[in-house]
Enzyme design. Structure first.
Site, mmCIF file in Angstrom:
data_model
loop_
_atom_site.group_PDB
_atom_site.id
_atom_site.type_symbol
_atom_site.label_atom_id
_atom_site.label_comp_id
_atom_site.label_asym_id
_atom_site.label_seq_id
_atom_site.Cartn_x
_atom_site.Cartn_y
_atom_site.Cartn_z
ATOM 1 N N SER A 1 0.808 -1.220 0.000
ATOM 2 C CA SER A 1 0.000 0.000 0.000
ATOM 3 C C SER A 1 0.843 1.272 0.000
ATOM 4 O O SER A 1 0.345 2.346 -0.327
ATOM 5 C CB SER A 1 -0.950 0.022 1.199
ATOM 6 O OG SER A 1 -0.243 0.208 2.401
ATOM 7 N N LYS B 1 0.649 4.342 6.908
ATOM 8 C CA LYS B 1 -0.015 5.173 5.909
ATOM 9 C C LYS B 1 0.448 6.632 6.062
ATOM 10 O O LYS B 1 1.079 7.006 7.049
ATOM 11 C CB LYS B 1 -1.541 5.126 6.091
ATOM 12 C CG LYS B 1 -2.179 3.759 5.832
ATOM 13 C CD LYS B 1 -2.166 3.390 4.374
ATOM 14 C CE LYS B 1 -2.949 2.090 4.135
ATOM 15 N NZ LYS B 1 -2.289 0.917 4.760
#
Length: 231
Positions: free
Chosen positions: A120, A156
């Site tokens: 990701s 993230k």
């Protein structure tokens, strides 16, 4: 001369020698080595000893064969002198110490590593299998960090505003994760990203210039909310 790789049998032979010398403080006899490995002839012992000597794991002198002591691992990158970055100057060689991890990361005592699982954050050059370096510190809006929420962890880019917390991946194949303001107390900040390590070496975090997302400048995120506090 550098050391060359060993075959499986040569490695077993070398480990036997190391263990025997460690326990008995003397070199094993040919008969003991033959008995250990079930050789049909002492010639096999000689061949293995010569191979280990050739690959620089043993040395030989008038007293026979000896184990080579491994050189201690360097605790830093040696600084071998001074080089001019302007006009040409005479080369200056000197032992100026070493560049250590403490110099690369002044707050080394607060840094830890986690192994990345997933893609990701591929757009930030953080890939599956890399080791991400985190510091126990607050995360500014738009900064990359690791959080723990509802028993699950995530690395993230993190934004916080009046609408809550948004965890943004660096890969368009993944969707943002939104966390409502009323459950902020359930979010635990694990650390702020300061770099990562993989087979190509060490990659330190770089400041991210302001960009636009969905028509809203990142500077407004920085101005609208304080850093996310580490628990």
């Amino acid at each position: 001369m550098g050391r060359r790789s060993l075959t499986t049998k040569q490695l077993a032979f070398l480990e036997f020698l190391r263990q025997y010398v460690k326990e008995h403080h003397i070199w094993p006899t040919y008969r003991e080595i033959v008995a250990e490995f079930g050789y049909r002839s002492p010639n096999s012992v000689t061949q293995n000893l010569q191979a280990l000597r050739k690959k620089n794991y043993l040395r030989y002198d008038a007293d026979g064969y000896h184990l080579k002591v491994k050189a201690p691992r360097s605790r830093g990158i040696p600084i071998r002198g001074v080089i001019a970055a302007g006009q040409l100057q005479e080369a200056v060689e000197a032992n100026l110490g070493s560049i250590t991890l403490e110099m690369l990361f002044p707050n080394l005592h607060r840094i830890f590593a986690l192994r990345v699982a997933g893609q990701s954050m591929r757009g930030a050059d953080i890939k599956d299998g890399d080791y991400v370096l985190l510091i126990d510190d607050d995360i500014p809006n738009g900064g990359i960090g690791a959080v723990l929420y509802d028993g699950e962890t995530s690395l993230k880019r993190i934004f916080m505003d009046q609408n809550g917390l948004r965890l943004e991946p660096a890969n368009p194949e993944y969707e943002d994760i939104h966390i409502e303001p009323d459950v902020f107390e359930e979010v635990r900040v694990l650390g702020r990203y300061v770099g990562h390590v993989n087979r190509t070496g060490l990659h330190k975090a770089r400041p991210r210039p302001p960009q636009r997302r969905l028509g809203r400048p990142l500077t407004s995120y920085y101005n609208s909310a304080p850093p996310i506090q580490a628990n």
